[in-house]
Design an enzyme around this catalytic site. Structure first.
Site, PDB file in Angstrom:
ATOM      1  N   CYS A 150       4.840  22.197 -21.311  1.00 24.89           N
ATOM      2  CA  CYS A 150       3.635  23.034 -21.513  1.00 24.89           C
ATOM      3  C   CYS A 150       3.452  24.088 -20.423  1.00 24.89           C
ATOM      4  O   CYS A 150       2.469  24.823 -20.430  1.00 24.89           O
ATOM      5  CB  CYS A 150       2.392  22.152 -21.591  1.00 24.89           C
ATOM      6  SG  CYS A 150       1.866  21.527 -19.987  1.00 24.89           S
TER       7      CYS A 150
ATOM      8  N   ASN B  63       3.489  -6.856  13.193  1.00 28.22           N
ATOM      9  CA  ASN B  63       3.019  -5.478  13.355  1.00 28.22           C
ATOM     10  C   ASN B  63       3.357  -4.968  14.757  1.00 28.22           C
ATOM     11  O   ASN B  63       3.422  -5.740  15.710  1.00 28.22           O
ATOM     12  CB  ASN B  63       1.497  -5.441  13.141  1.00 28.22           C
ATOM     13  CG  ASN B  63       1.005  -4.112  12.609  1.00 28.22           C
ATOM     14  OD1 ASN B  63       1.429  -3.670  11.535  1.00 28.22           O
ATOM     15  ND2 ASN B  63       0.130  -3.460  13.348  1.00 28.22           N
TER      16      ASN B  63
ATOM     17  N   HIS C 154      -1.474   1.408  -4.294  1.00 25.31           N
ATOM     18  CA  HIS C 154      -1.835   2.817  -4.175  1.00 25.31           C
ATOM     19  C   HIS C 154      -0.943   3.695  -5.049  1.00 25.31           C
ATOM     20  O   HIS C 154      -0.860   4.902  -4.836  1.00 25.31           O
ATOM     21  CB  HIS C 154      -1.790   3.267  -2.712  1.00 25.31           C
ATOM     22  CG  HIS C 154      -2.853   2.601  -1.878  1.00 25.31           C
ATOM     23  ND1 HIS C 154      -2.842   2.586  -0.504  1.00 25.31           N
ATOM     24  CD2 HIS C 154      -3.963   1.908  -2.240  1.00 25.31           C
ATOM     25  CE1 HIS C 154      -3.907   1.919  -0.058  1.00 25.31           C
ATOM     26  NE2 HIS C 154      -4.591   1.490  -1.088  1.00 25.31           N
TER      27      HIS C 154
ATOM     28  N   SER D  18       0.741  -3.049   8.683  1.00 28.88           N
ATOM     29  CA  SER D  18      -0.514  -2.451   8.208  1.00 28.88           C
ATOM     30  C   SER D  18      -1.598  -2.672   9.247  1.00 28.88           C
ATOM     31  O   SER D  18      -1.739  -3.766   9.777  1.00 28.88           O
ATOM     32  CB  SER D  18      -0.949  -3.081   6.882  1.00 28.88           C
ATOM     33  OG  SER D  18      -2.219  -2.578   6.508  1.00 28.88           O
TER      34      SER D  18
ATOM     35  N   GLN E 265       0.842  -1.199   0.000  1.00 29.69           N
ATOM     36  CA  GLN E 265       0.000   0.000   0.000  1.00 29.69           C
ATOM     37  C   GLN E 265       0.871   1.241   0.000  1.00 29.69           C
ATOM     38  O   GLN E 265       0.365   2.359  -0.061  1.00 29.69           O
ATOM     39  CB  GLN E 265      -0.867   0.019   1.262  1.00 29.69           C
ATOM     40  CG  GLN E 265      -1.726  -1.213   1.418  1.00 29.69           C
ATOM     41  CD  GLN E 265      -2.360  -1.265   2.794  1.00 29.69           C
ATOM     42  OE1 GLN E 265      -3.364  -0.601   3.058  1.00 29.69           O
ATOM     43  NE2 GLN E 265      -1.790  -2.047   3.686  1.00 29.69           N
ATOM     44  N   ASN E 266       2.189   1.050   0.110  1.00 30.99           N
ATOM     45  CA  ASN E 266       3.078   2.204   0.239  1.00 30.99           C
ATOM     46  C   ASN E 266       3.381   2.826  -1.111  1.00 30.99           C
ATOM     47  O   ASN E 266       3.378   2.156  -2.139  1.00 30.99           O
ATOM     48  CB  ASN E 266       4.382   1.787   0.930  1.00 30.99           C
ATOM     49  CG  ASN E 266       4.138   1.330   2.354  1.00 30.99           C
ATOM     50  OD1 ASN E 266       3.091   1.627   2.920  1.00 30.99           O
ATOM     51  ND2 ASN E 266       5.085   0.606   2.918  1.00 30.99           N
TER      52      ASN E 266
HETATM   53  P1  NAD Z   1      -1.543   2.354   8.974  1.00 30.04           P
HETATM   54  O1  NAD Z   1      -0.911   3.671   9.357  1.00 30.04           O
HETATM   55  O2  NAD Z   1      -2.996   2.254   9.017  1.00 30.04           O
HETATM   56  O3  NAD Z   1      -0.949   1.193   9.881  1.00 30.04           O
HETATM   57  C1  NAD Z   1       0.424   1.071  10.084  1.00 30.04           C
HETATM   58  C2  NAD Z   1       0.636  -0.063  11.055  1.00 30.04           C
HETATM   59  O4  NAD Z   1       2.035  -0.288  11.136  1.00 30.04           O
HETATM   60  C3  NAD Z   1       0.129   0.244  12.458  1.00 30.04           C
HETATM   61  O5  NAD Z   1      -0.750  -0.789  12.853  1.00 30.04           O
HETATM   62  C4  NAD Z   1       1.395   0.246  13.318  1.00 30.04           C
HETATM   63  O6  NAD Z   1       1.207  -0.404  14.546  1.00 30.04           O
HETATM   64  C5  NAD Z   1       2.352  -0.561  12.483  1.00 30.04           C
HETATM   65  N1  NAD Z   1       3.772  -0.212  12.667  1.00 30.04           N
HETATM   66  C6  NAD Z   1       4.317   0.994  12.979  1.00 30.04           C
HETATM   67  N2  NAD Z   1       5.655   0.912  13.028  1.00 30.04           N
HETATM   68  C7  NAD Z   1       5.964  -0.396  12.757  1.00 30.04           C
HETATM   69  C8  NAD Z   1       7.180  -1.105  12.657  1.00 30.04           C
HETATM   70  N3  NAD Z   1       8.376  -0.510  12.848  1.00 30.04           N
HETATM   71  N4  NAD Z   1       7.122  -2.432  12.355  1.00 30.04           N
HETATM   72  C9  NAD Z   1       5.924  -3.052  12.171  1.00 30.04           C
HETATM   73  N5  NAD Z   1       4.745  -2.415  12.260  1.00 30.04           N
HETATM   74  C10 NAD Z   1       4.760  -1.092  12.542  1.00 30.04           C
HETATM   75  O7  NAD Z   1      -0.931   2.027   7.541  1.00 30.04           O
HETATM   76  P2  NAD Z   1      -1.548   1.247   6.323  1.00 30.04           P
HETATM   77  O8  NAD Z   1      -2.263   0.055   6.797  1.00 30.04           O
HETATM   78  O9  NAD Z   1      -0.457   1.127   5.330  1.00 30.04           O
HETATM   79  O10 NAD Z   1      -2.631   2.237   5.728  1.00 30.04           O
HETATM   80  C11 NAD Z   1      -2.282   3.563   5.584  1.00 30.04           C
HETATM   81  C12 NAD Z   1      -2.502   4.172   4.201  1.00 30.04           C
HETATM   82  O11 NAD Z   1      -1.561   5.247   4.118  1.00 30.04           O
HETATM   83  C13 NAD Z   1      -2.205   3.305   3.036  1.00 30.04           C
HETATM   84  O12 NAD Z   1      -3.196   3.616   2.122  1.00 30.04           O
HETATM   85  C14 NAD Z   1      -0.845   3.792   2.482  1.00 30.04           C
HETATM   86  O13 NAD Z   1      -0.931   3.943   1.077  1.00 30.04           O
HETATM   87  C15 NAD Z   1      -0.656   5.134   3.039  1.00 30.04           C
HETATM   88  N6  NAD Z   1       0.708   5.462   3.568  1.00 30.04           N
HETATM   89  C16 NAD Z   1       1.839   5.140   2.898  1.00 30.04           C
HETATM   90  C17 NAD Z   1       3.085   5.447   3.433  1.00 30.04           C
HETATM   91  C18 NAD Z   1       4.327   5.051   2.695  1.00 30.04           C
HETATM   92  O14 NAD Z   1       4.339   4.989   1.474  1.00 30.04           O
HETATM   93  N7  NAD Z   1       5.386   4.719   3.427  1.00 30.04           N
HETATM   94  C19 NAD Z   1       3.182   6.097   4.658  1.00 30.04           C
HETATM   95  C20 NAD Z   1       1.999   6.436   5.320  1.00 30.04           C
HETATM   96  C21 NAD Z   1       0.765   6.092   4.769  1.00 30.04           C
HETATM   97 ZN    ZN Z   2       2.815  19.460 -19.609  1.00 31.20          ZN
END
Ligand code: NAD
Ligand code: ZN
Length: 248
Positions: free
Chosen positions: A154, A218, A119, A193, A101-102
């Site tokens: 552009c 997690n 995403h 996640s 999702q990152n």
């Molecule tokens: P979320 O923020 O809902 O959940 C993150 C989870 O990771 C939490 O439950 C937390 O306890 C856990 N966590 C925190 N640090 C950790 C670690 N060191 N090791 C293991 N687990 C850890 O995130 P999600 O479920 O990805 O949903 C968030 C939405 O935000 C997604 O749609 C995503 O696209 C986006 N997002 C992306 C990024 C990125 O690209 N790095 C950053 C923030 C949010």
């Molecule tokens: Zn352009």
């Protein structure tokens, strides 16, 4: 750390025929990428409607670029031992696919080749006006200087990163592939996640409904802990290298 559980996870991974991984923001937390929710989450500081909705971006792209700067540039974000261990497991033939999702492209930067970005990615961008494509690298100097990227073809200021904004659909082909992989998988490892954002949060149940096992790595409990066969609570950057060490 949870030694016994880590050993059990290593055994499950080695035994699986088609292990897949599903990652979220938590796997990048140890790289310094701020999360969106929670105490120091970015939504405390930015209004998601202004920063990452498609209508907000069309109106004014500046809030988005401020947000992107803080997400990836302020902390010199690099892959962490969790990303690297996953890439090494793929090299060993022990991970078939990383579904993420990152948007931070840290899986690719750490050497994972089979990655599905549900995403989208900040690594590429497209001019909404003339369709010219850009790489993140082209935009970084401009963002670092506190300016809004402008299309050199552009002159439009609407260079849209290839991420899924609020108000947009998820990429259909990638979503279908993720669904098929989840159905086929006999082991899904969910890492960092909360499993709160749908439709991605449905994927573990798809694997389970098809007879597959589920591992959850997690920092805290999430929204669907009741589904999992094995839960290892802690940091991905510590647990994944431990699993790799046992396998090696
Ligand atoms: P979320 O923020 O809902 O959940 C993150 C989870 O990771 C939490 O439950 C937390 O306890 C856990 N966590 C925190 N640090 C950790 C670690 N060191 N090791 C293991 N687990 C850890 O995130 P999600 O479920 O990805 O949903 C968030 C939405 O935000 C997604 O749609 C995503 O696209 C986006 N997002 C992306 C990024 C990125 O690209 N790095 C950053 C923030 C949010
Ligand atoms: Zn352009």
């Amino acid at each position: 750390m949870e030694k016994e559980k880590i050993k059990q996870a290593a055994e499950m991974i080695e035994k699986a025929d088609y292990p897949v991984v599903l990652t979220g923001a938590g796997i990048s937390a140890e790289s310094g990428v701020p999360t969106f929710r929670g105490k120091s989450g970015l939504w405390k500081k930015y209004d998601p409607e202004a920063a990452v909705s498609i209508s907000g971006f069309r109106r004014d792209p500046e809030p988005f670029w401020n947000f992107a700067q803080e997400l990836l540039l302020e902390h010199d974000v690099q892959p962490n031992p969790g990303h690297i261990a996953l890439a090494q497991l793929e090299d060993l033939g022990l991970i078939e696919l990383v579904i993420t999702q990152n948007i931070d492209f840290l899986h690719q930067r750490s050497g994972s080749n089979k990655v599905l970005e549900l995403h989208g990615t900040l690594n590429k961008a497209t001019c909404l006006n003339c369709n010219k494509k850009y790489d993140w690298e082209d935009l970084v100097p401009v963002i670092k200087a506190g300016k809004i990227p402008e299309c050199d073809n552009c002159k439009s200021s609407k260079i849209k990163p290839d991420i899924v904004f609020f108000g947009e659909r998820l990429p259909e082909a990638a979503l279908n592939q993720a669904w098929e992989a989840a159905e086929r998988s006999d082991l899904m490892i969910v890492i960092g996640s909360s499993l709160a954002v749908y439709p991605v949060a449905s994927l573990p149940a798809v694997t389970q409904d098809n007879g597959g096992k589920l591992i959850y790595i997690n920092a805290d409990s999430g929204q669907q802990d009741y589904l999992f066969d094995l839960i290892i609570q802690g940091k991905a950057g510590e647990i994944l290298p431990e699993i790799l060490k046992i396998i090696n």
